[in-house]
Scaffold this active site. Structure first.
Site, mmCIF file in Angstrom:
data_model
loop_
_atom_site.group_PDB
_atom_site.id
_atom_site.type_symbol
_atom_site.label_atom_id
_atom_site.label_comp_id
_atom_site.label_asym_id
_atom_site.label_seq_id
_atom_site.Cartn_x
_atom_site.Cartn_y
_atom_site.Cartn_z
ATOM 1 C CG HIS A 256 -0.501 -0.315 2.682
ATOM 2 N ND1 HIS A 256 -0.162 0.950 3.762
ATOM 3 C CD2 HIS A 256 -0.304 -0.537 3.115
ATOM 4 C CE1 HIS A 256 0.487 1.265 4.287
ATOM 5 N NE2 HIS A 256 0.998 -0.593 4.396
ATOM 6 C CG ASP B 290 -2.968 3.758 2.797
ATOM 7 O OD1 ASP B 290 -2.219 3.135 1.885
ATOM 8 O OD2 ASP B 290 -3.422 3.739 3.241
ATOM 9 C CG ASP C 169 2.144 0.032 8.070
ATOM 10 O OD1 ASP C 169 2.421 -1.088 7.210
ATOM 11 O OD2 ASP C 169 1.251 0.552 8.382
ATOM 12 C CD GLU D 279 -2.932 -1.391 5.523
ATOM 13 O OE1 GLU D 279 -3.070 -2.489 6.194
ATOM 14 O OE2 GLU D 279 -2.965 -0.262 5.799
ATOM 15 C CD GLU D 280 -1.699 2.144 7.694
ATOM 16 O OE1 GLU D 280 -2.598 1.522 8.569
ATOM 17 O OE2 GLU D 280 -0.392 1.838 6.946
ATOM 18 C CD GLU E 8 1.451 -4.149 5.350
ATOM 19 O OE1 GLU E 8 1.942 -2.911 5.879
ATOM 20 O OE2 GLU E 8 -0.035 -3.803 4.853
ATOM 21 C CG HIS F 211 0.172 2.693 12.037
ATOM 22 N ND1 HIS F 211 -0.875 1.842 12.511
ATOM 23 C CD2 HIS F 211 0.433 2.287 11.057
ATOM 24 C CE1 HIS F 211 -1.388 1.456 11.935
ATOM 25 N NE2 HIS F 211 -0.382 1.675 10.596
#
Length: 383
Positions: free
Chosen positions: A80, A82, A112, A144-145, A169, A355
């Site tokens: 992903h 984003d 990530d 995705e997030e 990932e 995150h």
């Protein structure tokens, strides 16, 4: 032309410098168009055919599919584009400037998971894609997030059927073959307000919600007793009551109460069955108080995911890495890619950095990640 491709660290730097935050809050949400353009241009320079796909229902978000080679099957490498939003007060570095210090590459998306695309591009500069016997596909998705809208839409619309897929990932290069799903719901109870001095003239939504919560907790016990998958550290579906709000004053009968809850289903549990169990659990409240209780999705549901442990992809990757596949509790886009072909989740960096403020990827992952990408391309596209 391959000689137009920047060095690895400059690719990485450009990806980190291009913001692509996804958020449910519109003020924070950003388009990923700039990042998609970067990736599309680089893959074109490597001789790939590139298709950019607008994702409906999003705020100017796009998927990108780069492909090379002919025929059926082949390998899909996916990720992903984003990132999550960042807390400026907790970062000690510029989130959009790639910096290296003490064996770590810092920046928003380093682990990530923008970095995975830098690894793919850098590896492909040394691969003669004209000699591939099976297709190689690179998929870059949106959102995705938040909603996983990009992977959902791609899986619903593509005719692509590779032999297998790897989603990059951050798993510390430990292959993941299964994870739980995620369902999040709003339970809303509508009562009837009135003065607290005469309770019979109203319907207290908090009291109705108290009754509903009792039935939901019984469902939690049922899920724990009925469903098991011993490979997980928490080997049963979890149910969490995460947020509740109701009422506005001590001397008013509460007119509305709202509960947010989530369920983490095991692989193999259908979303329809789980929703049926929830509605069944709440049926006594609904029957006693018709029209006062509703259940709505907070976010689109994510099913559990599992790649068969005896599939060739699992065997090949375990042999290449000298390790066994794992199962994890967090969610990825794998359930949607798995509808196309057997899928593993496997990439550089640690999920513990996802995150987090001052997100980083350790440089010790650089060499083995390049080697792994080269090996899986050789195995699935040259044989």
């Amino acid at each position: 032309m391959k000689n137009k491709l920047p060095p690895f660290i400059e690719i990485y730097r450009a990806l980190i410098a291009t913001p692509s935050i996804s958020a449910t809050e519109e003020a924070l949400d950003q388009s990923n168009a700039g990042l998609i353009t970067l990736l599309a241009d680089w893959f074109k320079d490597l001789g790939f055919n590139v298709e950019v796909q607008p994702v409906p229902g999003t705020r100017n978000k796009f998927n990108m599919l780069a492909s090379t080679g002919q025929g059926a099957g082949g390998l899909l490498l996916a990720g992903h584009t984003d990132t999550v939003p960042f807390d400026d007060g907790r970062w000690t570095r510029d989130p959009f400037t790639l910096t290296e210090h003490d064996g770590k590459l810092y920046g928003l998306g380093t682990a990530d998971m923008k970095g995975f695309f830098a690894f793919i591009l850098d590896t492909l500069r040394d691969v003669d894609v004209t000699k591939l016997k099976k297709p190689l596909y690179i998929l870059a998705t949106a959102d995705e997030e938040t909603s996983m809208a990009g992977a959902r839409y791609f899986s619903e619309t593509t005719s692509l059927r590779p032999d297998c897929a790897i989603i990059g990932e951050p798993t510390s290069l430990q292959p993941v073959r299964a994870h739980k799903g995620h369902i999040s719901n709003t339970i809303r109870v509508m009562g009837q307000s009135g003065h607290s001095s005469d309770p019979a003239r109203g319907v207290n939504a908090i009291e109705l919600m108290h009754d509903a919560i009792g039935h939901i907790l019984q469902l939690r016990d049922t899920l724990k007793e009925r469903y098991h998958y011993e490979a997980f550290t928490v080997p049963y579906p979890t149910l969490n009551l995460g947020h509740i709000h109701g009422g506005d004053a001590a001397n008013r009968i509460c007119a509305c109460c709202e509960l947010h809850m989530d369920i983490r289903p095991l692989p193999g549990m259908t979303l329809n069955d789980l929703n049926g169990l929830l509605n069944e659990a709440l049926a006594p409240v609904s029957e006693r108080w018709p029209g006062r209780l509703t259940v709505e999705e907070l976010h689109p549901p994510i099913p559990g995911y599992e790649c068969p442990p005896d599939h060739q992809l699992v065997e090949v990757v375990e042999k290449l890495l000298g390790t066994h596949t794992e199962v994890v509790n967090y969610c990825t886009e794998a359930p949607f890619i798995q509808t196309l072909c057997p899928t593993l989740v496997l990439g550089p960096g640690s999920i513990n950095q996802a995150h987090q403020p001052d997100e980083y990827l350790e440089t010790r992952f650089i060499k083995p990640t390049r080697e792994l990408i080269t090996q899986v391309i050789h195995h699935f596209c040259w044989h």
